[in-house]
Design a protein around this motif. Structure first.
Motif, PDB file in Angstrom:
ATOM      1  N   GLN A   1       1.690  -1.874  -2.798  1.00  0.00           N
ATOM      2  CA  GLN A   1       0.964  -0.829  -3.220  1.00  0.00           C
ATOM      3  C   GLN A   1      -0.668  -0.733  -3.324  1.00  0.00           C
ATOM      4  O   GLN A   1      -1.269  -2.161  -2.667  1.00  0.00           O
ATOM      5  CB  GLN A   1       0.849  -0.564  -4.639  1.00  0.00           C
ATOM      6  CG  GLN A   1       0.030  -1.798  -5.428  1.00  0.00           C
ATOM      7  CD  GLN A   1      -1.331  -1.116  -5.473  1.00  0.00           C
ATOM      8  OE1 GLN A   1      -1.984  -0.407  -5.963  1.00  0.00           O
ATOM      9  NE2 GLN A   1      -1.843  -2.789  -5.523  1.00  0.00           N
ATOM     10  N   PHE A   2      -0.831   0.060  -2.833  1.00  0.00           N
ATOM     11  CA  PHE A   2      -2.612   0.360  -2.491  1.00  0.00           C
ATOM     12  C   PHE A   2      -3.123   1.245  -3.346  1.00  0.00           C
ATOM     13  O   PHE A   2      -2.683   3.034  -3.440  1.00  0.00           O
ATOM     14  CB  PHE A   2      -2.808   0.749  -0.873  1.00  0.00           C
ATOM     15  CG  PHE A   2      -4.601   0.793  -1.123  1.00  0.00           C
ATOM     16  CD1 PHE A   2      -4.473  -0.848  -0.498  1.00  0.00           C
ATOM     17  CD2 PHE A   2      -5.237   1.877  -0.791  1.00  0.00           C
ATOM     18  CE1 PHE A   2      -6.483  -1.018  -0.498  1.00  0.00           C
ATOM     19  CE2 PHE A   2      -6.619   1.324  -0.479  1.00  0.00           C
ATOM     20  CZ  PHE A   2      -7.308  -0.003  -0.172  1.00  0.00           C
ATOM     21  N   THR A   3      -4.172   1.396  -4.180  1.00  0.00           N
ATOM     22  CA  THR A   3      -4.920   1.978  -5.011  1.00  0.00           C
ATOM     23  C   THR A   3      -5.892   2.704  -4.788  1.00  0.00           C
ATOM     24  O   THR A   3      -7.193   1.496  -4.605  1.00  0.00           O
ATOM     25  CB  THR A   3      -4.671   1.720  -7.273  1.00  0.00           C
ATOM     26  OG1 THR A   3      -3.702   1.512  -7.406  1.00  0.00           O
ATOM     27  CG2 THR A   3      -5.437   2.565  -7.408  1.00  0.00           C
TER      28      THR A   3
ATOM     29  N   LYS B   1       2.138  -7.259  -5.186  1.00  0.00           N
ATOM     30  CA  LYS B   1       2.066  -7.414  -6.964  1.00  0.00           C
ATOM     31  C   LYS B   1       0.994  -7.634  -7.676  1.00  0.00           C
ATOM     32  O   LYS B   1       0.151  -7.394  -8.559  1.00  0.00           O
ATOM     33  CB  LYS B   1       3.204  -8.009  -8.329  1.00  0.00           C
ATOM     34  CG  LYS B   1       3.328  -7.392  -9.049  1.00  0.00           C
ATOM     35  CD  LYS B   1       4.787  -7.716  -9.684  1.00  0.00           C
ATOM     36  CE  LYS B   1       4.965  -7.206 -10.678  1.00  0.00           C
ATOM     37  NZ  LYS B   1       6.610  -7.784 -11.171  1.00  0.00           N
ATOM     38  N   ASP B   2      -0.114  -9.535  -7.447  1.00  0.00           N
ATOM     39  CA  ASP B   2      -0.532  -9.231  -7.216  1.00  0.00           C
ATOM     40  C   ASP B   2      -2.226  -9.279  -7.187  1.00  0.00           C
ATOM     41  O   ASP B   2      -3.082  -9.840  -7.635  1.00  0.00           O
ATOM     42  CB  ASP B   2      -0.713 -11.189  -7.500  1.00  0.00           C
ATOM     43  CG  ASP B   2      -0.497 -11.776  -6.530  1.00  0.00           C
ATOM     44  OD1 ASP B   2      -0.918 -11.563  -5.252  1.00  0.00           O
ATOM     45  OD2 ASP B   2       0.115 -13.244  -6.395  1.00  0.00           O
ATOM     46  N   GLY B   3      -2.503  -8.593  -5.651  1.00  0.00           N
ATOM     47  CA  GLY B   3      -2.915  -7.433  -5.634  1.00  0.00           C
ATOM     48  C   GLY B   3      -3.895  -8.577  -4.305  1.00  0.00           C
ATOM     49  O   GLY B   3      -4.756  -7.640  -3.512  1.00  0.00           O
ATOM     50  N   THR B   4      -3.034  -9.087  -3.632  1.00  0.00           N
ATOM     51  CA  THR B   4      -3.276 -10.027  -2.334  1.00  0.00           C
ATOM     52  C   THR B   4      -2.565  -9.368  -0.745  1.00  0.00           C
ATOM     53  O   THR B   4      -1.619  -8.438  -1.002  1.00  0.00           O
ATOM     54  CB  THR B   4      -2.435 -11.232  -2.360  1.00  0.00           C
ATOM     55  OG1 THR B   4      -1.041 -11.171  -2.377  1.00  0.00           O
ATOM     56  CG2 THR B   4      -3.806 -11.814  -3.692  1.00  0.00           C
ATOM     57  N   ALA B   5      -3.002  -8.999   0.300  1.00  0.00           N
ATOM     58  CA  ALA B   5      -2.782  -8.612   1.103  1.00  0.00           C
ATOM     59  C   ALA B   5      -1.856  -8.752   1.429  1.00  0.00           C
ATOM     60  O   ALA B   5      -1.145 -10.406   1.599  1.00  0.00           O
ATOM     61  CB  ALA B   5      -3.920  -8.248   2.022  1.00  0.00           C
ATOM     62  N   ILE B   6      -0.736  -7.342   1.550  1.00  0.00           N
ATOM     63  CA  ILE B   6       0.845  -8.155   2.331  1.00  0.00           C
ATOM     64  C   ILE B   6      -0.036  -8.155   4.144  1.00  0.00           C
ATOM     65  O   ILE B   6       0.325  -6.699   4.953  1.00  0.00           O
ATOM     66  CB  ILE B   6       1.558  -7.083   2.270  1.00  0.00           C
ATOM     67  CG1 ILE B   6       1.422  -7.324   1.054  1.00  0.00           C
ATOM     68  CG2 ILE B   6       2.822  -7.481   2.651  1.00  0.00           C
ATOM     69  CD1 ILE B   6       2.716  -6.111   0.001  1.00  0.00           C
ATOM     70  N   PRO B   7      -0.294  -9.358   4.992  1.00  0.00           N
ATOM     71  CA  PRO B   7      -0.207  -8.740   6.400  1.00  0.00           C
ATOM     72  C   PRO B   7       1.498  -7.749   7.378  1.00  0.00           C
ATOM     73  O   PRO B   7       1.927  -7.899   6.928  1.00  0.00           O
ATOM     74  CB  PRO B   7      -0.104 -10.457   7.226  1.00  0.00           C
ATOM     75  CG  PRO B   7      -0.221 -11.488   5.711  1.00  0.00           C
ATOM     76  CD  PRO B   7       0.213 -10.887   5.015  1.00  0.00           C
TER      77      PRO B   7
END
Length: 520
Positions: free
Chosen positions: A477-479, A497-503
């Protein structure tokens, strides 16, 4: 058609400017350069200029939304979870500017921090304050509010005051700025590098030092949230003081409370007539939501001059969260969440505070900072009202993450666009799902939304793995705050889900924003 236009453009560049030197000679961008631009911060959906600290930080504290944590010491649930200093470190690193400490009498005269009357583990108050001293200003230089839920005896309250004084040193605010009684709260700029204690206070900043060490009883947020009398609106300040139960409170601890004096909330009328700018109340989520629904405009006006703190229901023993948007809509500044629990609510919190340098303070819209009447239930009644049309074309996805890491597993991705804001702006639409393609799915689907209060709206892009037999699995997700969106062709870099980037995982979209025409 969009894909065709892009392919045509890329083909033209490739044919006419086959190498970087040729492109430079003609003042053009090479194909590699163009692709790099598309995935760079300049090509992202979030305007990079608004990522930096850019807002006016010289307005009263009550004019800002403040990134806030509830039961900050907990790493897990409210019944058996671990208490740890690491929870404070993680919250402060995420830009949190209001942390909570629940204090109880401990052995050997040392106050401890834990969730009282539960099986959560205990940590020393001393260690919490030492951690705060070390990490408070590593991410943001603006003030930290230490929200104290005090259950300690007079003796251990004195120990708390001593620890605060010696460990925090000059960072602890001990007196009003310039030694003057404020008519309005100071600004984040004025309070850079300072820790503010939120707790009960004996008397007020105007009072003499001859007061007795008695104040209305303060043992928990739950007590603080509710008026002591059903007719409190009609009682004088003196009558309310006499009506309240009395308890002893440490003068040493009281003297450290300056701009965040905890008081019971007795109604908007009473607050307007009697309350001082440095007095603030806490509300349970249910109480705050009821006030927001029944008297939203009054809540907005109240929050233009005083701080309000909202905390999760005591029934949320699993450390779940409530939707903070409803409380931001009425201007509540300190909307405290369980930072240890990932999900929609923390996505919204991270999205709102991703702007302005991630400093933990976001300036409220001007119509929430002045005496203009703004009712979130009737946004069209405010001065200068203009609604906007938001059009989002979800074009494609790139290297979407697998839900199941087993070899050969394939996802069926769909994208949902969600709008959060005032009630009239709440909306969501989703694409169809693409069979067995998480590498480069193509949707080319367009959604249209009407946004009545863009200044309060958040836009959340969610990618899920479709499952017809059970609930869809979250993929990323991105908000983003509506006011921070860059229109045009943009990449959305997904977060876990924990707010860290998915490369390398992203969505490619085209966004248009325009004023709503009369014929729409």
């Amino acid at each position: 058609h969009v894909t065709e236009h892009f392919l045509t453009g890329l083909t033209y560049i490739r044919q006419n400017f086959p190498c970087l030197l040729t492109a430079k000679k003609h003042g053009a961008m090479s194909i590699d350069g163009f692709q790099m631009y598309l995935v760079s911060p300049e090509g992202a959906v979030l305007d990079p200029q608004l990522l930096a600290l850019h807002q006016d930080m010289s307005q009263p504290l009550s004019h800002y939304f403040i990134c806030s944590s509830h039961n900050t010491y907990l790493m897990d649930d409210q019944l058996r979870g671990q208490s740890s200093q690491e929870a404070y470190v993680q919250a402060l690193k995420r830009g949190c500017r209001c942390v909570e400490v629940d204090c109880w009498d401990g052995p050997n005269g040392e106050p401890v921090v834990y969730h009282g009357h539960t099986f959560t583990s205990k940590i020393l108050f001393r260690d919490v304050i030492t951690t705060l001293a070390e990490y408070a200003f590593k991410v943001s230089e603006f003030p930290v509010i230490l929200s104290l839920e005090n259950h300690c005896s007079i003796e251990q309250q004195k120990v708390m005051a001593q620890l605060l004084d010696t460990i925090l040193g000059d960072t602890l605010l001990r007196a009003p700025l310039d030694r003057l009684v404020p008519q309005e709260l100071p600004s984040p700029q004025d309070l850079k590098g300072k820790v503010l204690l939120k707790a009960k206070k004996i008397g007020g900043l105007e009072e003499s030092e001859t007061l007795t060490d008695e104040i209305p009883d303060e043992v928990s947020d739950e007590d603080e949230a509710e008026p002591k009398s059903p007719s409190a609106e009609n009682l004088s300040a003196d009558a309310l003081r006499l009506n309240d139960k009395k308890s002893k409170f440490s003068r040493e601890l009281s003297d450290l409370v300056v701009y965040c004096k905890s008081v019971h909330f007795h109604g908007f009328e009473y607050s307007h007539l009697h309350s001082k700018c440095y007095e603030m109340s806490s509300f349970s989520e249910s109480k705050a939501r009821k006030l927001a629904k029944d008297t939203g405009a009054e809540f907005v006006r109240h929050n233009s001059r005083q701080l309000s703190r909202v905390y999760p229901s005591g029934m949320r023993t699993d450390s779940s969260n409530y939707n903070p948007q409803e409380l931001w809509n009425v201007g509540c500044q300190i909307v405290a969440l369980n930072f240890q629990t990932a999900g929609l609510e923390m996505d919204l919190n991270d999205g709102l505070f991703s702007q302005n340098g991630c400093c933990g303070y976001v300036l409220k819209p001007d119509f929430m900072r002045n005496d203009d009447s703004f009712d979130p239930e009737r946004p069209q009644d405010r001065n200068g009202y203009t609604s906007l049309r938001l059009s989002i074309q979800v074009i494609s996805g790139q290297q979407l993450p697998k839900v199941n890491q087993k070899e050969g597993s394939i996802v069926d991705p769909l994208v949902r666009v969600e709008i959060y804001g005032v009630f009239q702006d709440q909306a969501k639409q989703e694409t169809s799902y693409i069979d067995n393609n998480g590498f480069n799915p193509l949707w080319n689907e367009t959604f249209h939304f009407i946004v009545h209060v863009p200044e309060l709206a958040l836009v959340r892009f969610v990618v899920e793995d479709y499952d017809k037999a059970s609930r869809n699995d979250f993929m990323g997700q991105f908000t983003v705050p509506f006011t921070c969106i860059q229109p045009g062709y943009r990449h959305i870099h997904l977060l876990s889900k924990d707010g860290t980037a998915i490369p390398l995982s992203s969505l490619f979209v085209n966004i248009k924003i325009s004023e709503l025409t009369t014929e729409v």
